[in-house]
Each structure stands twice: as C-alpha cells, then as structure tokens.
Design a protein around this motif. Structure first.
Motif, PDB file in Angstrom:
ATOM      1  N   LYS B 116      34.218  61.561  35.867  1.00  0.00           N
ATOM      2  CA  LYS B 116      33.360  61.020  36.934  1.00  0.00           C
ATOM      3  C   LYS B 116      32.663  59.738  36.512  1.00  0.00           C
ATOM      4  CE  LYS B 116      31.213  63.511  40.642  1.00  0.00           C
ATOM      5  NZ  LYS B 116      30.292  64.510  41.088  1.00  0.00           N
ATOM      6  N   LYS B 117      32.107  59.734  35.290  1.00  0.00           N
ATOM      7  CA  LYS B 117      31.394  58.540  34.828  1.00  0.00           C
ATOM      8  C   LYS B 117      32.298  57.323  34.836  1.00  0.00           C
ATOM      9  CE  LYS B 117      27.844  60.406  31.847  1.00  0.00           C
ATOM     10  NZ  LYS B 117      27.482  60.657  30.462  1.00  0.00           N
ATOM     11  N   GLN B 118      33.480  57.565  34.286  1.00  0.00           N
ATOM     12  CA  GLN B 118      34.447  56.458  34.250  1.00  0.00           C
ATOM     13  C   GLN B 118      34.756  55.959  35.648  1.00  0.00           C
ATOM     14  OE1 GLN B 118      37.753  58.109  32.208  1.00  0.00           O
ATOM     15  NE2 GLN B 118      37.054  57.394  30.225  1.00  0.00           N
ATOM     16  N   GLN B 119      34.823  56.924  36.560  1.00  0.00           N
ATOM     17  CA  GLN B 119      35.149  56.562  37.935  1.00  0.00           C
ATOM     18  C   GLN B 119      34.068  55.669  38.523  1.00  0.00           C
ATOM     19  OE1 GLN B 119      37.973  57.380  39.157  1.00  0.00           O
ATOM     20  NE2 GLN B 119      37.699  56.500  41.168  1.00  0.00           N
ATOM     21  N   VAL B 120      32.787  56.012  38.268  1.00  0.00           N
ATOM     22  CA  VAL B 120      31.686  55.215  38.819  1.00  0.00           C
ATOM     23  C   VAL B 120      31.736  53.789  38.286  1.00  0.00           C
ATOM     24  CG1 VAL B 120      29.207  54.968  38.843  1.00  0.00           C
ATOM     25  CG2 VAL B 120      30.205  57.194  39.198  1.00  0.00           C
ATOM     26  N   LYS B 121      31.968  53.661  36.981  1.00  0.00           N
ATOM     27  CA  LYS B 121      32.076  52.320  36.383  1.00  0.00           C
ATOM     28  C   LYS B 121      33.175  51.517  37.036  1.00  0.00           C
ATOM     29  CE  LYS B 121      31.014  52.830  31.613  1.00  0.00           C
ATOM     30  NZ  LYS B 121      31.623  52.827  30.289  1.00  0.00           N
ATOM     31  N   ALA B 122      34.334  52.183  37.127  1.00  0.00           N
ATOM     32  CA  ALA B 122      35.498  51.497  37.693  1.00  0.00           C
ATOM     33  C   ALA B 122      35.220  51.074  39.134  1.00  0.00           C
ATOM     34  CB  ALA B 122      36.712  52.408  37.629  1.00  0.00           C
ATOM     35  N   ASP B 123      34.506  51.936  39.843  1.00  0.00           N
ATOM     36  CA  ASP B 123      34.191  51.615  41.238  1.00  0.00           C
ATOM     37  C   ASP B 123      33.315  50.379  41.333  1.00  0.00           C
ATOM     38  OD1 ASP B 123      34.043  55.031  42.514  1.00  0.00           O
ATOM     39  OD2 ASP B 123      35.682  53.599  42.314  1.00  0.00           O
ATOM     40  N   LYS B 124      32.330  50.297  40.445  1.00  0.00           N
ATOM     41  CA  LYS B 124      31.429  49.131  40.462  1.00  0.00           C
ATOM     42  C   LYS B 124      32.190  47.842  40.261  1.00  0.00           C
ATOM     43  CE  LYS B 124      26.808  50.371  39.037  1.00  0.00           C
ATOM     44  NZ  LYS B 124      25.915  50.517  37.920  1.00  0.00           N
ATOM     45  N   VAL B 125      33.019  47.861  39.227  1.00  0.00           N
ATOM     46  CA  VAL B 125      33.794  46.661  38.915  1.00  0.00           C
ATOM     47  C   VAL B 125      34.656  46.270  40.099  1.00  0.00           C
ATOM     48  CG1 VAL B 125      35.676  45.809  37.495  1.00  0.00           C
ATOM     49  CG2 VAL B 125      33.811  47.060  36.442  1.00  0.00           C
ATOM     50  N   GLN B 126      35.265  47.279  40.681  1.00  0.00           N
ATOM     51  CA  GLN B 126      36.145  47.006  41.803  1.00  0.00           C
ATOM     52  C   GLN B 126      35.374  46.400  42.965  1.00  0.00           C
ATOM     53  OE1 GLN B 126      37.723  50.293  43.971  1.00  0.00           O
ATOM     54  NE2 GLN B 126      39.703  49.308  44.263  1.00  0.00           N
ATOM     55  N   LEU B 127      34.163  46.907  43.179  1.00  0.00           N
ATOM     56  CA  LEU B 127      33.359  46.409  44.299  1.00  0.00           C
ATOM     57  C   LEU B 127      33.068  44.934  44.120  1.00  0.00           C
ATOM     58  CD1 LEU B 127      31.995  47.369  46.856  1.00  0.00           C
ATOM     59  CD2 LEU B 127      29.897  47.647  45.570  1.00  0.00           C
ATOM     60  N   GLU B 128      32.711  44.558  42.896  1.00  0.00           N
ATOM     61  CA  GLU B 128      32.391  43.159  42.678  1.00  0.00           C
ATOM     62  C   GLU B 128      33.592  42.263  42.800  1.00  0.00           C
ATOM     63  OE1 GLU B 128      30.218  42.746  39.048  1.00  0.00           O
ATOM     64  OE2 GLU B 128      28.979  44.453  39.671  1.00  0.00           O
ATOM     65  N   LYS B 129      34.692  42.776  42.302  1.00  0.00           N
ATOM     66  CA  LYS B 129      35.885  41.931  42.318  1.00  0.00           C
ATOM     67  C   LYS B 129      36.496  41.829  43.688  1.00  0.00           C
ATOM     68  CE  LYS B 129      37.955  42.195  37.748  1.00  0.00           C
ATOM     69  NZ  LYS B 129      39.084  42.747  37.025  1.00  0.00           N
ATOM     70  N   GLU B 130      36.547  42.940  44.359  1.00  0.00           N
ATOM     71  CA  GLU B 130      37.393  43.003  45.553  1.00  0.00           C
ATOM     72  C   GLU B 130      36.610  43.178  46.832  1.00  0.00           C
ATOM     73  OE1 GLU B 130      40.429  45.871  44.956  1.00  0.00           O
ATOM     74  OE2 GLU B 130      41.005  45.033  43.024  1.00  0.00           O
ATOM     75  N   VAL B 131      35.359  42.759  46.856  1.00  0.00           N
ATOM     76  CA  VAL B 131      34.561  42.967  48.063  1.00  0.00           C
ATOM     77  C   VAL B 131      35.119  42.146  49.232  1.00  0.00           C
ATOM     78  CG1 VAL B 131      32.916  41.144  47.701  1.00  0.00           C
ATOM     79  CG2 VAL B 131      32.184  43.250  48.797  1.00  0.00           C
ATOM     80  N   HIS B 132      35.942  41.144  48.880  1.00  0.00           N
ATOM     81  CA  HIS B 132      36.511  40.329  49.943  1.00  0.00           C
ATOM     82  C   HIS B 132      37.464  41.119  50.818  1.00  0.00           C
ATOM     83  CE1 HIS B 132      39.332  40.087  46.582  1.00  0.00           C
ATOM     84  NE2 HIS B 132      40.248  40.107  47.529  1.00  0.00           N
ATOM     85  N   LEU B 133      37.867  42.272  50.347  1.00  0.00           N
ATOM     86  CA  LEU B 133      38.737  43.104  51.172  1.00  0.00           C
ATOM     87  C   LEU B 133      37.958  43.726  52.322  1.00  0.00           C
ATOM     88  CD1 LEU B 133      40.790  44.900  48.414  1.00  0.00           C
ATOM     89  CD2 LEU B 133      41.585  43.119  49.927  1.00  0.00           C
ATOM     90  N   ILE B 134      36.658  43.847  52.144  1.00  0.00           N
ATOM     91  CA  ILE B 134      35.858  44.483  53.185  1.00  0.00           C
ATOM     92  C   ILE B 134      35.196  43.420  54.061  1.00  0.00           C
ATOM     93  CG2 ILE B 134      34.192  46.277  53.618  1.00  0.00           C
ATOM     94  CD1 ILE B 134      34.297  46.932  50.645  1.00  0.00           C
ATOM     95  N   LYS B 135      34.677  42.379  53.396  1.00  0.00           N
ATOM     96  CA  LYS B 135      33.996  41.357  54.200  1.00  0.00           C
ATOM     97  C   LYS B 135      34.668  40.011  53.949  1.00  0.00           C
ATOM     98  CE  LYS B 135      29.724  43.694  53.285  1.00  0.00           C
ATOM     99  NZ  LYS B 135      28.554  43.676  52.428  1.00  0.00           N
ATOM    100  N   ALA B 136      34.624  39.126  54.967  1.00  0.00           N
ATOM    101  CA  ALA B 136      35.200  37.797  54.793  1.00  0.00           C
ATOM    102  C   ALA B 136      34.302  36.958  53.894  1.00  0.00           C
ATOM    103  CB  ALA B 136      35.326  37.135  56.160  1.00  0.00           C
ATOM    104  N   PRO B 137      34.872  36.012  53.118  1.00  0.00           N
ATOM    105  CA  PRO B 137      34.061  35.199  52.184  1.00  0.00           C
ATOM    106  C   PRO B 137      32.949  34.434  52.889  1.00  0.00           C
ATOM    107  CG  PRO B 137      36.378  34.892  51.764  1.00  0.00           C
ATOM    108  CD  PRO B 137      36.282  35.743  52.982  1.00  0.00           C
ATOM    109  N   ALA B 138      33.263  33.967  54.105  1.00  0.00           N
ATOM    110  CA  ALA B 138      32.228  33.234  54.819  1.00  0.00           C
ATOM    111  C   ALA B 138      31.031  34.146  55.085  1.00  0.00           C
ATOM    112  CB  ALA B 138      32.793  32.704  56.133  1.00  0.00           C
TER     113      ALA B 138
END
Lengths: 120, 164
Positions: B116-138
């Motif tokens: 679980k811990k590893q999962q939370v870390k991985a999720d954070k990193v993913q959120l920062e990197k790939e947030v453009h998948l959810i919201k447009a850059p503008a």
C-alpha cells in the motif's frame, strides 16, 4: 491403435526384446489396442528362452495413442509395449516391467496382474 | 471416483477431463487440460511458470503450509464404511474449507498491506507527471494564476505600504 507390422517393446523377462505384430486374435478390425491379444513375430531376443524369428501370442500392455475409458478419462503411455503369452494365453515370463492399466482387471489376466504393478 | 490434482498447475481434475500420462519409469502424470499437457511436453518446470500454484507457493504469494491442507492429503489406508464417520467427515470438509478460505484471504491482505505504501508514493508521482490527462494545460495554468492572485495582491499591498 496398433496396426499390423508395428513393433512392440516386450516388457517381460521372457528374453525377447522386440516383437512385430502380424495378426490379431478375436477381432475383425485392423488395429489392436490395450488388452488385445495379438499374433507376433519375435524380432530381437536375448537369451535362450525365446528365439528370434518365432511366432507367439502377445497381449498389448502399453499404447502411445490415448485410449479412452468409459468414465471419460484418457491415458497414454510413452511407448507401445506387449507381454508375450503362451499358446494358452498365460504369460511366459516371471516379471513384467510395466504399469498395467485397469483394463487388466478381468479374471482372464489374473496371472499377468500378479507379475506387475497396477495403475489406478 | 477421485478428484485428482493436475501435475502442472495443481488444479482439480474432474472425471472426464484431462489426460493421464504414464512414463516408462512408471510415474503417472495427470493433466487437467491441454495447456498443462503441452507445457509439460515442452519440459517447462512448473515452479518457474508464473500462473501455476507451484510457482505461487514457492514465491510466497499464496498460503503454502497450513494445518487445513492436511485434510486433503491422500491416505492409503481404506476406512471401513461407517455412516456416522461419513456424516462427520462431510461436515468437517465444509468447515475446513471455510477456515482455509479465511486464512488465505488474511494472507493476501497482509501481503497487500506492504504494497500500500508503495502504491501511495507511486500515485503521487503519477499525479504530478500525468495530471495533463485529467485537465488541459491551459486550465492548469489558469488555476496556478488564480493561486498566485492573493499572493500578488498581498505583495502589491505590501509595496503600497512600503512606498507609503
């Protein structure tokens, strides 16, 4: 599924090594299966009990082609093997080096069963 | 009639299924389906093939040793038929299966907790990197501007104060 002229490994200690099927007993078809008695020519033999070139009876004991049982299961062996029989149908040798299948549960093969292990 | 275990994948073999193979040294191999049979012919080692129970138990992914497995072990002594004994055995079977299931579930939970811990870390990193998948850059930029607004207002207010 053993046709005419196919080679069977002899798995008892009668001295024969290889036997070739030349005919079938008690059957009209062209294939022998496990439990069928077969007319056989001894091709290779070791020792004096049985000579190469003689004709004998044999019973097919192992078969590569998966044979189908009425309970739905299929069994296959790694080779085609037979045990030599006398004219009366009793095994010649003293030991049979093979795992017999329950096809040999019949009283006809009581002597054969006593010479070897069984498969369940 | 027996329900056998597949030699390769350890699953149950019900009557009418699978192939039994007898080797020349009189060892018997039972396979539940063609997949297992073919893998065996390819000489694959079930302990290295990932989807088999043998691999999973070896790799610690599943409950390997437990008292509940004793029930399924083969006993070569035939028991004299006794009606009560059969009744008791049937009840015991269902109870033991329940217990075994619970223990396996608990084993799985424990195993997943560490992940679980590893999962939370991985999720954070993913959120920062790939947030453009959810919201447009503008949109992201606009949000960032909005966040800077009160800070900018504060700064301007401070400057005014300083200028005064």
């Amino acid at each position: 599924m053993i046709p005419k002229y196919s080679f069977l490994k002899v798995v008892d200690n009668s001295g024969a090594r290889l036997a070739q099927v030349i005919g079938f007993y008690g059957q009209q078809g062209s294939y022998a299966s496990i439990g069928d008695v077969v007319k056989v020519v001894v091709k290779e033999a070791r020792g004096e009990k049985v000579e190469a070139g003689t004709m004998r009876k044999a019973v097919v004991v192992e078969q590569k082609y998966p044979f189908h049982r009425k309970n739905g299961s299929h069994i296959q062996y790694l080779r085609n093997a037979a045990v030599l029989l006398s004219e009366k149908g009793q095994p010649i040798g003293n030991r049979v080096k093979s795992l017999l299948s329950p096809e040999f549960n019949k009283p006809r093969w009581a002597k054969l069963r006593s010479l070897s292990k069984r498969l369940f | 009639m027996r329900v056998e275990k597949c030699w390769f994948c350890s699953s149950n073999i019900y009557p009418g299924h699978g192939i039994t193979f007898v080797r020349n040294d009189a060892t018997v191999f039972r396979f539940c389906r063609g997949k297992c049979h073919k893998n065996f012919k390819m000489k694959r080692n079930p302990r290295k093939v990932r989807w088999t129970k043998a691999y999973r138990k070896l790799a610690g992914k599943e409950l390997a040793e437990d008292a509940t497995f004793e029930m399924e072990k083969r006993r070569n002594r035939p028991e004299k038929y006794n009606r009560e004994l059969v009744g008791k055995t049937l009840k015991a079977i269902s109870k033991v299966t329940e217990i075994r299931q619970k223990r396996q579930d608990r084993f799985y939970e424990k195993r997943m907790q560490r992940a679980k811990k590893q999962q939370v870390k991985a999720d954070k990193v993913q959120l920062e990197k790939e947030v453009h998948l959810i919201k447009a850059p503008a949109g992201i930029r606009a949000e960032k501007e909005k966040l800077k607004e009160p800070v900018r207002q504060q700064k301007e207010a401070n400057q005014d104060v300083m200028e005064e």
